[in-house]
Design a protein around this motif. Structure first.
Motif, mmCIF file in Angstrom:
data_model
loop_
_atom_site.group_PDB
_atom_site.id
_atom_site.type_symbol
_atom_site.label_atom_id
_atom_site.label_comp_id
_atom_site.label_asym_id
_atom_site.label_seq_id
_atom_site.Cartn_x
_atom_site.Cartn_y
_atom_site.Cartn_z
ATOM 1 N N VAL A 1 1.010 -0.932 0.184
ATOM 2 C CA VAL A 1 0.202 0.083 -0.286
ATOM 3 C C VAL A 1 0.848 1.464 -0.172
ATOM 4 N N SER B 1 2.721 1.168 -2.802
ATOM 5 C CA SER B 1 1.875 2.029 -4.426
ATOM 6 C C SER B 1 2.372 3.908 -4.758
ATOM 7 N N GLN B 2 1.394 4.025 -3.549
ATOM 8 C CA GLN B 2 2.238 6.001 -3.443
ATOM 9 C C GLN B 2 3.768 6.218 -4.403
ATOM 10 N N PHE C 1 4.580 4.449 -7.499
ATOM 11 C CA PHE C 1 3.997 4.322 -8.630
ATOM 12 C C PHE C 1 4.080 5.411 -9.299
ATOM 13 N N LEU D 1 0.351 4.463 -14.869
ATOM 14 C CA LEU D 1 -0.878 4.212 -13.841
ATOM 15 C C LEU D 1 -2.231 4.175 -15.091
ATOM 16 N N LEU D 2 -2.058 5.853 -15.621
ATOM 17 C CA LEU D 2 -2.931 6.376 -16.043
ATOM 18 C C LEU D 2 -3.547 5.542 -18.490
ATOM 19 N N LEU E 1 -12.676 7.420 -9.581
ATOM 20 C CA LEU E 1 -11.995 6.138 -9.125
ATOM 21 C C LEU E 1 -10.280 6.401 -9.576
ATOM 22 N N THR F 1 -8.983 7.618 -6.629
ATOM 23 C CA THR F 1 -8.551 7.051 -5.679
ATOM 24 C C THR F 1 -7.523 5.938 -5.227
ATOM 25 N N THR F 2 -6.698 5.626 -6.040
ATOM 26 C CA THR F 2 -5.798 5.609 -6.598
ATOM 27 C C THR F 2 -4.537 5.957 -5.661
ATOM 28 N N LEU G 1 -6.395 6.295 -1.343
ATOM 29 C CA LEU G 1 -6.446 5.568 -0.803
ATOM 30 C C LEU G 1 -5.237 5.081 0.128
ATOM 31 N N PRO G 2 -4.296 5.248 -0.302
ATOM 32 C CA PRO G 2 -3.394 4.573 0.690
ATOM 33 C C PRO G 2 -1.961 5.190 1.854
#
Lengths: 288, 269
Positions: free
Chosen positions: A122, A125-126, A128, A133-134, A155, A158-159, A162-163
């Motif tokens: 988690v 993932s910050q 990446f 991702l896009l 959405l 949130t990627t 959220l982390p």
């Protein structure tokens, strides 16, 4: 997270003249670098439009004018961007807090295989790259016909919110004593009941803080909204770029005024968060 | 959670091995063709520019943030107010940072030219010349980054036990000596963390570069982040974007591993 660092713990004594001079010198030089641009932002936003295009620029506007702000608020496209920004950031914040409350609780209070790995994932993932991702997000949203919708923006925001929220809330749940939960279990409360009537109310401040963070991150996003939405669903940051950048004669006072207006909600959120922010941001790092 | 972050990333990396367009459906497996293309293209120029940007935007803000943290940790007047004010650059959205510095560095009416004129510097279009554009971008990013570093180091400085300094002072150690013998070793952990995070973030920074210069002039401020974006969303070429992204991630991981190894070694000594 609640403890306070002692206020007066001077590492360097300012008594010695040498130290005092060095301290003042660095405050003036670095402080100037930090604050002069802020002054320039404010000063330009208050300069009448025709005075901006002169060289050398006037460091102090000879007359103060609010015409930039007036023309800003009469621009209906900017109003749409503002509305989109508010909708998307608020929904992102609420969604992130709800989801991360359960995830954070699971990380904090349950012990299961892979918990640690998942936690670090988690966090990792910050890191990446969003540009990468896009590529997928765009293809997937396009396949489901979600491009240029609020759903796509929420959405995708949130990627990255959220982390952050999971990590913050986990820290809050860690401070809730396990005895409290065990006592409630003994009294026959269900796991969900415990979360809803004990843990969440106790961590309300943490949830507000996490929500504000998510709001700010969503509000500041540029790349996702730039790519996944068109002019009618775009948020302020890409909206302002599309409106002002690349024109032959950029309306600088207006752009500076707009910049100030976009920054206001963030500043407000920060003032609300201030006490939490410094301790929360540094607690883990300093101790670890 | 894993789905929302890991899945998109993996799918993006898989496109490295396909010929695939953003707008036309369907794809064709091409093996390592894309990766070879990217390596034979401007990959090394991109790597060099990304490193210049990353190192510049890590070292400069660190120097400014550290100087300010040390200064504001003394008993000078107004330190608390200054701590608050200094956070402004960090709070404003990235696009605002870009707008502001775009205006400051403006070639015709920018205040930077006016400030440098007394020093005999000719007016320049800072963001439109390959020689100066990268530095202009680095300065804008520095302005955004230094407050966070300052806050982290200030918090670190407050955990340095005062007794250490008092004892050293009794033994006759001067300010400079105490700085290098006490303050720096005590802050080692937090300095390492701050530098690592800044490095990782700046290695993939997009917003400020993209808005200030769009990677130009003549590609001189293009980094991995802006280049992947351009390839995918201006060139619609997902295969090459994925290939560049794959190499970019591998490089970043390698650099981070080297850094962590290096700092662990420092710890053992």
């Amino acid at each position: 997270m609640k403890e306070r660092t002692p206020r007066k713990a001077p590492a360097l004594r300012a008594d010695r003249p040498g130290v005092r001079v060095a301290a003042w010198a660095s405050v003036i030089v670095c402080g100037g670098f930090g604050l002069l641009p802020v002054y320039w932002l404010l000063a330009t936003s208050l300069t009448p439009r025709d005075q901006v295009f002169s060289y050398p620029p006037r460091l102090f506007p000879s007359e103060v004018s609010f015409e930039a702000y007036a023309s800003l608020f009469s621009n209906s496209q900017l109003f749409t961007y503002m509305q989109n920004s508010i909708i998307v950031s608020v929904v992102t914040a609420v969604l992130s807090v709800i989801v991360s409350a359960y995830m954070g609780y699971s990380f904090s209070k349950f012990r299961y295989t892979g918990r640690r790995a998942l936690m670090y994932f988690v966090l990792a993932s910050q890191m990446f790259p969003q540009a990468l991702l896009l590529v997928t997000l765009y293809t997937v949203f396009s396949a489901y016909g979600l491009l240029n919708t609020y759903t796509a923006l929420v959405l995708s925001f949130t990627t990255f919110t959220l982390p952050l929220c999971v990590w913050m809330l986990k820290g809050f749940f860690d401070t809730i004593p396990n005895e409290l939960i065990e006592a409630a279990l003994m009294d026959g409360a269900s796991r969900l009941r415990i979360i809803h009537s004990i843990v969440l109310p106790l961590s309300a401040p943490g949830m507000v803080a996490a929500g504000l963070f998510a709001f700010v991150r969503g509000w500041n996003d540029f790349i996702f909204a730039l790519t996944l939405a068109g002019p009618d669903k775009q948020t302020l940051p890409p909206g302002l770029v599309n409106t002002y950048v690349g024109e032959a004669a950029t309306a600088w006072p207006e752009l500076m005024a707009a910049s100030l207006v976009v920054s206001l909600p963030v500043a407000l959120a920060f003032i609300l968060l201030q006490r939490f922010l410094v301790s929360g941001m540094t607690a883990g790092a300093v101790k670890g | 959670m894993t789905a929302i972050v890991a899945y998109p990333l993996l799918t993006a990396l898989v496109t490295a091995f396909f010929k695939q367009s953003l707008v036309v459906p369907g794809r064709k497996f091409v093996g390592f063709d894309n990766i070879v293309d990217v390596l034979q293209g401007n990959f090394f120029q991109l790597f060099q520019q990304t490193m210049i940007f990353t190192l510049g935007t890590t070292i400069l803000p660190f120097a400014i943030g550290f100087a300010l943290a040390l200064a504001l940790n003394t008993r000078i007047r107004g330190a608390n107010l200054m701590r608050g004010l200094m956070l402004i650059p960090w709070l404003v959205p990235g696009v605002v940072v870009s707008f502001l510095w775009m205006w400051i560095f403006n070639g015709n009416y920018g205040v930077m030219n006016a400030l440098l004129a007394p020093l005999g510097v000719e007016p320049q279009a800072w963001l439109a010349q390959p020689g100066t554009a990268m530095w202009a971008v680095i300065i804008a990013k520095t302005w955004q980054s230094f407050p966070w570093i300052m806050v982290m180091l200030l918090a670190g400085l407050q955990t340095v036990p005062r007794e250490l300094h008092e004892a050293a002072e009794m033994d006759g150690a001067g300010t400079v000596r105490r700085f290098f013998a006490i303050t720096v070793p005590q802050l080692k952990g937090i300095i390492g963390l701050v530098l690592l995070l800044e490095f990782i973030w700046n290695f993939q920074h997009f917003d400020i570069i993209y808005v200030l210069t769009g990677g130009g002039p003549a590609g001189s401020t293009q980094t991995f982040a802006t280049s992947v974006y351009e390839t995918a969303f201006r060139g619609y070429d997902l295969g090459h974007a994925g290939a560049l992204g794959l190499l970019w991630l591998i490089l970043l991981m390698a650099l981070v591993v080297v850094y962590v190894r290096f700092s662990e070694k420092g710890e053992e000594r």
